[in-house]
Design an enzyme around this catalytic site. Structure first.
Site, PDB file in Angstrom:
ATOM      1  N   PRO A  15      -4.431  14.730  -4.023  1.00 16.21           N
ATOM      2  CG  PRO A  15      -2.599  15.250  -5.090  1.00 16.21           C
ATOM      3  CD  PRO A  15      -3.321  15.481  -3.766  1.00 16.21           C
ATOM      4  CD  GLU A  16      -8.600  10.405  -1.824  1.00 22.06           C
ATOM      5  OE1 GLU A  16      -8.877   9.207  -1.988  1.00 22.06           O
ATOM      6  OE2 GLU A  16      -8.623  11.225  -0.604  1.00 22.06           O
TER       7      GLU A  16
ATOM      8  CE  LYS B   3      -3.752   7.076  -3.127  1.00 19.21           C
ATOM      9  NZ  LYS B   3      -3.505   7.444  -1.739  1.00 19.21           N
TER      10      LYS B   3
ATOM     11  CG  ASN C  10      -7.241  10.189   5.198  1.00 18.55           C
ATOM     12  OD1 ASN C  10      -7.395   9.207   5.796  1.00 18.55           O
ATOM     13  ND2 ASN C  10      -7.572  11.459   6.117  1.00 18.55           N
TER      14      ASN C  10
ATOM     15  NE  ARG D  17      -2.656   8.080   5.309  1.00 18.15           N
ATOM     16  CZ  ARG D  17      -2.372   7.870   3.784  1.00 18.15           C
ATOM     17  NH1 ARG D  17      -3.176   8.394   3.109  1.00 18.15           N
ATOM     18  NH2 ARG D  17      -1.402   7.262   3.467  1.00 18.15           N
TER      19      ARG D  17
END
Length: 276
Positions: A2-3, A51, A165, A250
């Site tokens: 999810p972005e 988000k 990311n 990340r």
């Protein structure tokens, strides 16, 4: 993962299913709000903010949720079998006479007064897909700390809201710099281009079932998830290393030929999932 684009799609599905309809079922499966009963109230709208998801409900209430890495809202026709995970992963159920929205693995779920929404989203920067989008303010915030690595600055939702990311890695590739380049070292033309490019990437993906940053039919990403595989532009193997954002590391992908700037030694491992 999810972005901003994924959250925008989730909000659209929820709004279509629930907005303007009276809740006939309400079940919030988190201890603090387990006794809250929203049945009989009308859902006014479902709005994405970066988000975050804000489901506004009659009576001045807002159900605030955040998907993080694994969370998802699924919408089912009444009578349809639910599918999205085992029952113990369900955190919220909102139903009407026609459809039911089920929230799976939601790490953040809170019921608050609509007037208090700023307490949970007021810290966010301009929303790349929202009516408050302001590229000049986003750029000002990104450049506020010129020594900060670009990748970390992009993930900081206080600068601009919606990048995770995946888009971080792809944006850095398109700007031809590594995610470890200090923001202040961005060439002026690249810095000025950044907010518009970020907004365009999310906007073109908000209605797509499969995210794509390349425009190519069978290659969705330039570098993300492509460690060890040839760069689509120069054929140099894409590299992978961790990058911290102040809270967690990340996996970060880049092309050592197409992207200039500092970079750590690559790690040898296959792609793994991470929060966005």
């Amino acid at each position: 993962m999810p972005e901003g684009d994924t959250v925008w799609q989730a909000a659209k599905r929820l709004h279509t299913a629930l907005a303007g309809r009276v809740l006939t079922r309400s079940d919030l499966r988190v201890p603090k709000f387990a006794t809250a009963d929203l049945t009989g109230r009308t859902v006014l709208d479902v709005t994405p903010r970066g988000k975050h998801l804000l489901t506004r409900i009659e009576g001045g209430l807002t159900l605030h949720s955040h998907l993080r890495m694994d969370g998802a809202w699924k919408v089912f026709e009444n009578g349809q079998r639910w599918s999205g995970g085992p029952t113990h992963q369900i955190r919220a159920v909102l139903g009407t006479t026609e459809r039911t929205a089920v929230g799976y693995r939601l790490p953040v779920l809170a019921l608050l007064r609509t007037a208090e929404e700023q307490d949970v989203v007021g810290h966010l920067g301009p929303d790349l897909l929202g009516p408050d989008w302001d590229p000049d303010l986003a750029l000002t915030r990104l450049l506020a700390d010129p020594t900060r690595p670009l990748g970390e600055a992009l993930l900081d939702q206080r600068n601009l809201a919606g990048i995770g990311n995946v888009f971080k890695c792809e944006l850095c590739f398109l700007l031809k710099v590594t995610p470890w380049l200090p923001v202040g070292d961005l060439p002026p033309g690249h810095a000025a281009q950044l907010p518009e490019l970020a907004q365009r990437l999310l906007e073109v993906n908000r209605d797509r079932p499969d995210r794509n940053t390349t425009g190519l039919p069978r290659q969705n990403f330039f570098v993300y998830g492509r460690a060890g595989r040839p760069c689509l532009r120069c054929r140099t193997p894409v590299r992978l290393a961790d990058q911290g954002d102040g809270a967690r590391e990340r996996p970060t992908y880049w092309c050592p030929t197409c992207q200039t700037g500092p970079a750590p030694a690559p790690v040898r491992r296959s792609h793994r999932r991470t929060a966005s």
